[in-house]
Design a protein around this motif. Sequence first.
Motif, short mmCIF file in Angstrom:
data_model
loop_
_atom_site.label_atom_id
_atom_site.label_comp_id
_atom_site.label_asym_id
_atom_site.label_seq_id
_atom_site.Cartn_x
_atom_site.Cartn_y
_atom_site.Cartn_z
N UNK A 4 0.63 -1.45 -0.17
CA UNK A 4 -0.31 0.01 -0.19
C UNK A 4 0.73 1.21 0.03
N UNK A 5 1.95 1.29 0.98
CA UNK A 5 3.11 2.56 1.50
C UNK A 5 3.05 2.00 -0.41
N UNK A 6 3.79 1.44 -0.84
CA UNK A 6 4.77 2.00 -2.07
C UNK A 6 3.84 2.02 -3.49
N UNK A 7 2.64 1.64 -3.19
CA UNK A 7 1.92 2.12 -4.36
C UNK A 7 1.81 3.37 -4.26
N UNK A 8 1.07 3.93 -2.91
CA UNK A 8 0.69 6.06 -2.62
C UNK A 8 1.92 6.41 -2.95
N UNK A 9 3.04 5.95 -2.06
CA UNK A 9 4.91 6.19 -3.09
C UNK A 9 4.92 6.53 -4.47
N UNK A 10 4.57 5.66 -5.13
CA UNK A 10 4.60 5.20 -6.63
C UNK A 10 6.29 4.76 -6.08
N UNK A 11 6.22 3.90 -5.63
CA UNK A 11 7.85 3.16 -5.51
C UNK A 11 7.77 1.98 -7.02
N UNK A 12 9.37 1.77 -6.84
CA UNK A 12 9.56 0.25 -7.83
C UNK A 12 8.86 -0.71 -6.54
N UNK A 13 8.15 -1.63 -7.91
CA UNK A 13 8.21 -3.64 -6.54
C UNK A 13 8.52 -4.10 -6.06
N UNK A 14 10.41 -3.22 -6.12
CA UNK A 14 11.98 -3.98 -5.44
C UNK A 14 11.95 -3.56 -3.68
N UNK A 15 11.38 -2.14 -3.81
CA UNK A 15 11.43 -1.69 -3.54
C UNK A 15 11.09 -1.76 -1.59
N UNK A 16 11.40 -1.39 -0.64
CA UNK A 16 11.48 -2.38 0.53
C UNK A 16 11.34 -1.71 1.69
N UNK A 17 10.58 -1.80 2.80
CA UNK A 17 11.29 -0.99 4.55
C UNK A 17 12.55 -0.93 4.53
N UNK A 18 13.26 -0.22 4.88
CA UNK A 18 14.03 0.61 5.50
C UNK A 18 14.36 0.12 7.36
N UNK A 19 14.39 -0.88 7.84
CA UNK A 19 14.77 -0.72 9.29
C UNK A 19 15.61 -0.87 10.59
N UNK A 20 16.16 -0.07 9.99
CA UNK A 20 17.44 0.50 10.29
C UNK A 20 18.47 -0.65 10.91
N UNK A 21 18.96 -0.43 11.45
CA UNK A 21 19.80 -1.34 12.65
C UNK A 21 19.07 -2.89 12.92
N UNK A 22 19.52 -3.87 12.45
CA UNK A 22 19.21 -4.89 13.30
C UNK A 22 18.01 -4.57 15.25
N UNK A 23 19.71 -3.91 14.93
CA UNK A 23 18.76 -3.74 17.14
C UNK A 23 17.76 -3.09 16.89
N UNK A 24 17.26 -1.65 16.21
CA UNK A 24 16.36 -0.91 16.47
C UNK A 24 14.71 -2.01 16.30
#
Length: 101
Positions: A4-24
Amino acid sequence: MIDHVRRCLELADDAGPDHGSSGSAKAHRKLVRQRQGVKYDAGRARAIAATILERMGEAGRARMEGLLVVGPDGKSTFNRLKKPAQRATGRGSDQGPGRGA
């Protein structure tokens, strides 16, 4: 949600979330568990998963493994199943009960 977020922001299908560090990500999981009142117990989770696999039988396990098969497009069957349904198209799709000719 990610689609949903990817479509709203008109991002490519391969764009994914960046969770930051694994500690986050670890801290976020801990907060969710605290809020839901759930205790992390890896041993118990593995035991439950093993019990489910035993009850599933050979055919069920084969179907589950089939979900992990990655096609030429780089997506697994599981990922394709998660894709939201498209809006209905074609003649009469916008007509509800009692409408139309």
